[in-house]
Design a protein around this motif. Structure first.
Motif, PDB file in Angstrom:
ATOM      1  N   SER A   5       2.463  -9.864   5.990  1.00 40.72           N
ATOM      2  CA  SER A   5       1.541  -9.434   4.943  1.00 40.72           C
ATOM      3  C   SER A   5       0.083  -9.668   5.339  1.00 40.72           C
ATOM      4  O   SER A   5      -0.220 -10.590   6.101  1.00 40.72           O
ATOM      5  N   GLU A   6      -0.809  -8.858   4.784  1.00 36.09           N
ATOM      6  CA  GLU A   6      -2.244  -9.065   5.018  1.00 36.09           C
ATOM      7  C   GLU A   6      -2.693 -10.409   4.461  1.00 36.09           C
ATOM      8  O   GLU A   6      -3.447 -11.128   5.105  1.00 36.09           O
ATOM      9  N   GLN A   7      -2.254 -10.719   3.234  1.00 36.94           N
ATOM     10  CA  GLN A   7      -2.628 -11.979   2.587  1.00 36.94           C
ATOM     11  C   GLN A   7      -1.393 -12.592   1.930  1.00 36.94           C
ATOM     12  O   GLN A   7      -0.556 -11.873   1.375  1.00 36.94           O
TER      13      GLN A   7
ATOM     14  N   CYS B   1       3.292 -14.729   6.316  1.00 38.43           N
ATOM     15  CA  CYS B   1       1.966 -14.499   6.908  1.00 38.43           C
ATOM     16  C   CYS B   1       2.024 -13.451   8.011  1.00 38.43           C
ATOM     17  O   CYS B   1       1.064 -12.707   8.217  1.00 38.43           O
TER      18      CYS B   1
ATOM     19  N   ASN C 267      -4.398 -16.205   6.988  1.00 36.62           N
ATOM     20  CA  ASN C 267      -4.290 -15.289   5.856  1.00 36.62           C
ATOM     21  C   ASN C 267      -3.526 -15.912   4.677  1.00 36.62           C
ATOM     22  O   ASN C 267      -2.988 -15.221   3.826  1.00 36.62           O
TER      23      ASN C 267
ATOM     24  N   ARG D 109       0.382  -5.787   1.319  1.00 38.67           N
ATOM     25  CA  ARG D 109      -1.014  -6.243   1.255  1.00 38.67           C
ATOM     26  C   ARG D 109      -1.099  -7.684   0.751  1.00 38.67           C
ATOM     27  O   ARG D 109      -1.913  -8.450   1.231  1.00 38.67           O
TER      28      ARG D 109
ATOM     29  N   ASP E  24       0.849  -1.184   0.000  1.00 39.58           N
ATOM     30  CA  ASP E  24       0.000   0.000   0.000  1.00 39.58           C
ATOM     31  C   ASP E  24       0.889   1.241   0.000  1.00 39.58           C
ATOM     32  O   ASP E  24       2.122   1.148  -0.038  1.00 39.58           O
TER      33      ASP E  24
END
Length: 180
Positions: free
Chosen positions: A99-101, A96, A127, A79, A73
């Protein structure tokens, strides 16, 4: 003397009806000397599946701190972290946490054996998503690799068509683990 990466160029036209995403991307892809065309094309596939304005190729094989493909981002937070192949559980759990995903796109005939070993170790990673591209499809995708490529990718109802010139490959990724 160290071998240098081979540079590939791709004009990628994406029509993703599932996400409502339609765009053209001019990609520069550095293929590590130890990387196969098949793995490189899995990275291109990952890019096409998750394309966005901020998605970019990472150093992947060349750097253990970067994935094959990622999206950050505007603050620099990660992200999406994408790995191609069959990474180890420590690398994935570390990703994991950063990162968000996290997405893994496995391929090749040994994917089943790899996933049987990893499944229980990665169960707690909420995630993490793991997809598998059947070996015959990833090998067909490899045949599209050229130093300069004009690629079209169409995604609809979870089915992916990647084509170059008169060659077209249908890809039906199998979900081995979904988010949550």
């Amino acid at each position: 003397m160290a071998l240098k990466s081979i540079i590939y160029k791709a004009d990628l036209n994406i029509s993703d009806m599932d996400r409502g995403y339609y765009a053209d991307h001019q990609l520069t892809i550095a293929r590590h000397p130890s990387e196969t065309d098949e793995r490189m094309m899995i990275r291109v596939l990952a890019y096409a599946m998750y394309a966005s304005e901020r998605l970019e190729f990472g150093k992947g094989i060349s750097d253990t701190e970067e994935p094959d493909v990622w999206e950050k981002d505007y603050t620099g937070a990660i992200r999406l972290w994408v790995e191609a192949g069959q990474p180890d559980d420590r690398r994935l759990l570390k990703a994991c946490g950063r990162s968000e995903q996290v997405l893994v796109i496995s391929y090749a005939s040994a994917s089943d054996v790899w996933w049987k070993q990893m499944n229980s170790r990665l169960d707690r990673a909420k995630n993490l998503k793991v997809l598998n591209v059947p070996a015959a499809q990833s090998q067909a995708l490899e045949k599209l690799a050229q130093r300069t490529m004009q690629l079209q990718c169409t995604i609809q109802d979870g089915q992916i068509w990647m084509s170059a010139g008169d060659m077209s490959v249908q890809i039906d990724p199998e979900t081995l683990k979904d988010f949550g």
